[in-house]
Design a protein around this motif. Structure first.
Motif, PDB file in Angstrom:
ATOM      1  N   ILE A  50      55.132  38.025  92.918  1.00 51.80           N
ATOM      2  CA  ILE A  50      55.744  39.483  92.678  1.00 51.80           C
ATOM      3  C   ILE A  50      55.151  40.064  91.232  1.00 51.80           C
ATOM      4  N   LYS A  51      54.276  40.962  91.175  1.00 53.26           N
ATOM      5  CA  LYS A  51      54.033  41.405  90.089  1.00 53.26           C
ATOM      6  C   LYS A  51      54.986  42.930  89.547  1.00 53.26           C
ATOM      7  N   VAL A  52      55.288  43.503  90.510  1.00 60.30           N
ATOM      8  CA  VAL A  52      55.928  44.882  90.472  1.00 60.30           C
ATOM      9  C   VAL A  52      57.277  44.860  91.157  1.00 60.30           C
ATOM     10  N   VAL A  53      58.358  45.417  90.590  1.00 57.43           N
ATOM     11  CA  VAL A  53      59.638  45.565  91.273  1.00 57.43           C
ATOM     12  C   VAL A  53      59.940  47.004  91.367  1.00 57.43           C
ATOM     13  N   LEU A  54      60.554  47.510  92.595  1.00 57.16           N
ATOM     14  CA  LEU A  54      60.961  48.725  92.496  1.00 57.16           C
ATOM     15  C   LEU A  54      62.345  48.605  93.105  1.00 57.16           C
ATOM     16  N   HIS A  55      63.169  48.787  92.406  1.00 58.57           N
ATOM     17  CA  HIS A  55      64.758  48.701  92.727  1.00 58.57           C
ATOM     18  C   HIS A  55      65.296  50.171  93.022  1.00 58.57           C
ATOM     19  N   THR A  94      71.937  46.278  89.502  1.00 58.30           N
ATOM     20  CA  THR A  94      70.627  46.439  88.676  1.00 58.30           C
ATOM     21  C   THR A  94      70.615  45.192  87.919  1.00 58.30           C
ATOM     22  N   LYS A  95      71.712  44.923  87.287  1.00 58.93           N
ATOM     23  CA  LYS A  95      71.789  43.885  86.431  1.00 58.93           C
ATOM     24  C   LYS A  95      71.240  42.368  87.284  1.00 58.93           C
ATOM     25  N   SER A  96      71.746  42.280  88.403  1.00 64.02           N
ATOM     26  CA  SER A  96      71.381  40.993  89.067  1.00 64.02           C
ATOM     27  C   SER A  96      69.896  41.141  89.341  1.00 64.02           C
ATOM     28  N   ILE A  97      69.250  42.051  89.618  1.00 61.60           N
ATOM     29  CA  ILE A  97      67.729  41.985  90.070  1.00 61.60           C
ATOM     30  C   ILE A  97      67.140  41.650  88.637  1.00 61.60           C
ATOM     31  N   LEU A  98      67.566  42.583  87.690  1.00 62.82           N
ATOM     32  CA  LEU A  98      66.805  41.751  86.341  1.00 62.82           C
ATOM     33  C   LEU A  98      67.075  40.568  85.976  1.00 62.82           C
ATOM     34  N   GLU A  99      68.223  40.282  86.167  1.00 59.37           N
ATOM     35  CA  GLU A  99      68.465  38.590  85.710  1.00 59.37           C
ATOM     36  C   GLU A  99      67.507  37.707  86.695  1.00 59.37           C
ATOM     37  N   ALA A 100      67.424  38.095  87.817  1.00 57.38           N
ATOM     38  CA  ALA A 100      66.766  37.221  88.643  1.00 57.38           C
ATOM     39  C   ALA A 100      65.374  37.240  88.501  1.00 57.38           C
ATOM     40  N   ILE A 101      64.652  38.347  87.771  1.00 59.03           N
ATOM     41  CA  ILE A 101      63.384  38.263  87.284  1.00 59.03           C
ATOM     42  C   ILE A 101      63.314  37.344  86.266  1.00 59.03           C
ATOM     43  N   LYS A 102      64.354  37.583  85.212  1.00 58.42           N
ATOM     44  CA  LYS A 102      64.332  36.813  83.935  1.00 58.42           C
ATOM     45  C   LYS A 102      64.449  35.216  84.172  1.00 58.42           C
ATOM     46  N   LYS A 103      65.046  34.799  85.208  1.00 55.65           N
ATOM     47  CA  LYS A 103      65.222  33.390  85.476  1.00 55.65           C
ATOM     48  C   LYS A 103      63.891  33.073  86.197  1.00 55.65           C
ATOM     49  N   TYR A 104      63.290  33.767  87.354  1.00 60.28           N
ATOM     50  CA  TYR A 104      62.444  33.154  88.084  1.00 60.28           C
ATOM     51  C   TYR A 104      60.961  33.722  87.789  1.00 60.28           C
ATOM     52  N   ALA A 105      60.932  34.960  87.330  1.00 62.54           N
ATOM     53  CA  ALA A 105      59.886  35.725  87.401  1.00 62.54           C
ATOM     54  C   ALA A 105      59.253  36.380  85.958  1.00 62.54           C
ATOM     55  N   ASP A 110      57.324  35.600  83.740  1.00 57.76           N
ATOM     56  CA  ASP A 110      56.067  35.698  83.413  1.00 57.76           C
ATOM     57  C   ASP A 110      55.229  36.364  84.351  1.00 57.76           C
ATOM     58  N   THR A 111      55.716  36.738  85.564  1.00 62.20           N
ATOM     59  CA  THR A 111      54.902  37.345  86.751  1.00 62.20           C
ATOM     60  C   THR A 111      55.210  38.692  86.825  1.00 62.20           C
ATOM     61  N   VAL A 112      56.353  39.291  86.869  1.00 67.02           N
ATOM     62  CA  VAL A 112      56.816  40.567  87.004  1.00 67.02           C
ATOM     63  C   VAL A 112      56.499  41.568  85.821  1.00 67.02           C
ATOM     64  N   GLU A 113      55.399  42.398  85.884  1.00 66.96           N
ATOM     65  CA  GLU A 113      54.739  43.077  84.778  1.00 66.96           C
ATOM     66  C   GLU A 113      55.460  44.755  84.624  1.00 66.96           C
ATOM     67  N   SER A 118      62.253  39.390  74.509  1.00 62.55           N
ATOM     68  CA  SER A 118      61.412  38.177  74.088  1.00 62.55           C
ATOM     69  C   SER A 118      61.388  37.164  75.410  1.00 62.55           C
ATOM     70  N   ALA A 119      62.266  37.430  76.192  1.00 67.96           N
ATOM     71  CA  ALA A 119      62.337  36.709  77.536  1.00 67.96           C
ATOM     72  C   ALA A 119      61.740  37.349  78.752  1.00 67.96           C
ATOM     73  N   VAL A 120      61.371  38.500  78.683  1.00 69.68           N
ATOM     74  CA  VAL A 120      60.523  38.957  79.905  1.00 69.68           C
ATOM     75  C   VAL A 120      59.223  39.858  79.466  1.00 69.68           C
ATOM     76  N   LYS A 121      58.341  39.917  80.379  1.00 73.58           N
ATOM     77  CA  LYS A 121      57.283  40.699  79.955  1.00 73.58           C
ATOM     78  C   LYS A 121      56.890  42.059  80.617  1.00 73.58           C
ATOM     79  N   PHE A 122      58.035  42.528  81.431  1.00 72.36           N
ATOM     80  CA  PHE A 122      57.911  43.830  82.086  1.00 72.36           C
ATOM     81  C   PHE A 122      58.246  45.096  81.188  1.00 72.36           C
ATOM     82  N   THR A 123      57.636  46.130  81.743  1.00 70.95           N
ATOM     83  CA  THR A 123      57.812  47.315  81.280  1.00 70.95           C
ATOM     84  C   THR A 123      58.949  48.027  82.100  1.00 70.95           C
TER      85      THR A 123
END
Length: 348
Positions: A80-85, A109-120, A122-125, A190-195
């Motif tokens: 997954i590169k893009v997340v639309l919540h 909102t928090k749980s989707i962002l936490e899930a990205i941080k935990k598992y994606a 480096d991938t979600v941009e 510092s922990a995620v790379k998404f905008t």
């Protein structure tokens, strides 16, 4: 970013706005993973899109549950590169505002962002959160004709003060969910790379992606049009007012929010203009001969004067410039919305 290599996750994919978003993503060539609340809803959506090879669905029963999105990002996070919540509760049918509106919106909102941080991480941009004009101003301020809202405005209600009624609580839920997203990014830079970008629409009108959705009732904004289409001659109606936007433009904006680099970090406020219910009634009576004489008329032509007195102004020129496309005008939007409703009614 070419569409072919990119997978987009859409939370709440069975919603009014989200169905248009899924359609636009598939048309643009993206792979789409959506979430819905049940197997039945997910199967229904896949069927509507003719089991499109680029579309798959996952179940998230309750977006407010802790770790609601963990399983999905554990399973698909690396692609997954893009997340639309887009998932968030929108109804006024509650008296437990915290439990039914505020907490699910913020926790989802928090749980989707936490899930990205935990598992994606480096991938979600790109992450785009569907917010609302409601997060720009509390209902009381929406009615102040000396106030002008912009992309910088924030609803001034507190967690406590927004719990006076369902409408204020809904508006508060949009504000606190959106703030949670901006805060999360600040704290986890510092922990995620998404905008992050947010899409903040006013009242959303326009046709359903699939006409048969109307058989299960309509989304909260469209019900304003439905009530007037089904009103009786001489009947009084509540004169709703506020910013409006067509659902097809909201969908387009979700794609622009992650495709256009200049939209990163921005709140995109979606409004073509201000409207009131009287304006809708005027269009229905003018454009639909089968309704003329059978539905409410109110005070024809009084809409602009009413808005002048009872509505704040909205300046979203920055958003319009960033997006660079023209929005549907009110008349076309309402005609398309009502035409679809009448068509479905005639088939029933």
């Amino acid at each position: 970013m070419t569409a072919k290599e990119n997978t987009v996750f859409v939370s709440g994919a069975t919603g009014f706005i989200a169905l248009h978003v899924v359609n636009d993503l598939l048309k643009a060539g993206y792979k789409v993973i959506g979430s819905g609340r049940s197997q039945e809803k997910n199967d229904g959506l896949l069927k509507k899109f003719n089991n499109h090879p680029n579309l798959s669905m996952e179940i998230v029963k309750d977006i407010a549950a802790p770790g609601a999105f963990d399983e999905i990002f554990q399973k698909h996070g690396k692609q997954i590169k893009v997340v639309l919540h887009t998932a968030s509760p929108f109804h006024f049918d509650t008296t437990d505002f915290e439990k039914d509106l505020l907490i699910p919106a913020v926790n989802g909102t928090k749980s989707i962002l936490e899930a990205i941080k935990k598992y994606a991480a480096d991938t979600v941009e790109k992450v785009v959160v569907t917010s609302s004009v409601a997060s720009l101003a509390a209902p009381a301020n929406m009615g102040k004709n000396n106030e002008t809202l912009t992309e910088k405005s924030w609803n001034t209600d507190t967690w406590e003060s927004c719990q006076v009624n369902a409408v204020a609580a809904y508006c508060g839920s949009k504000k606190f969910a959106e703030q949670a997203a901006w805060d999360f990014l600040k704290e986890n830079k510092s922990a995620v790379k998404f905008t992050l970008s947010t899409v903040n629409p006013g009242y959303v009108f326009g046709p359903q992606m699939f006409a048969d959705s109307l058989k299960n009732g309509v989304n909260t904004s469209s019900s304003i049009v439905a009530q007037l289409v089904h009103s009786k001659a001489g009947e009084q109606f509540f004169n709703y007012s506020g910013a409006f936007i067509d659902v097809r433009d909201v969908s387009k904006a979700h794609l622009a929010a992650f495709e256009k680099p200049e939209c990163a970090g921005e709140r995109l406020v979606l409004s073509e203009d201000l409207f009131c219910s009287q304006d809708i009634v005027d269009i229905l009576n003018e454009e639909f001969s089968q309704l003329k004489g059978k539905i409410a008329v109110g005070e024809p032509g009084s809409g602009p004067g009413f808005l002048e007195k009872t509505s704040c102004k909205l300046d979203n020129s920055k958003t319009k410039k960033l997006l660079g496309f023209k929005f549907y005008n009110f008349k076309d939007c309402i005609v398309d919305t009502a035409s679809q409703m009448l068509e479905v009614q005639n088939e029933a």
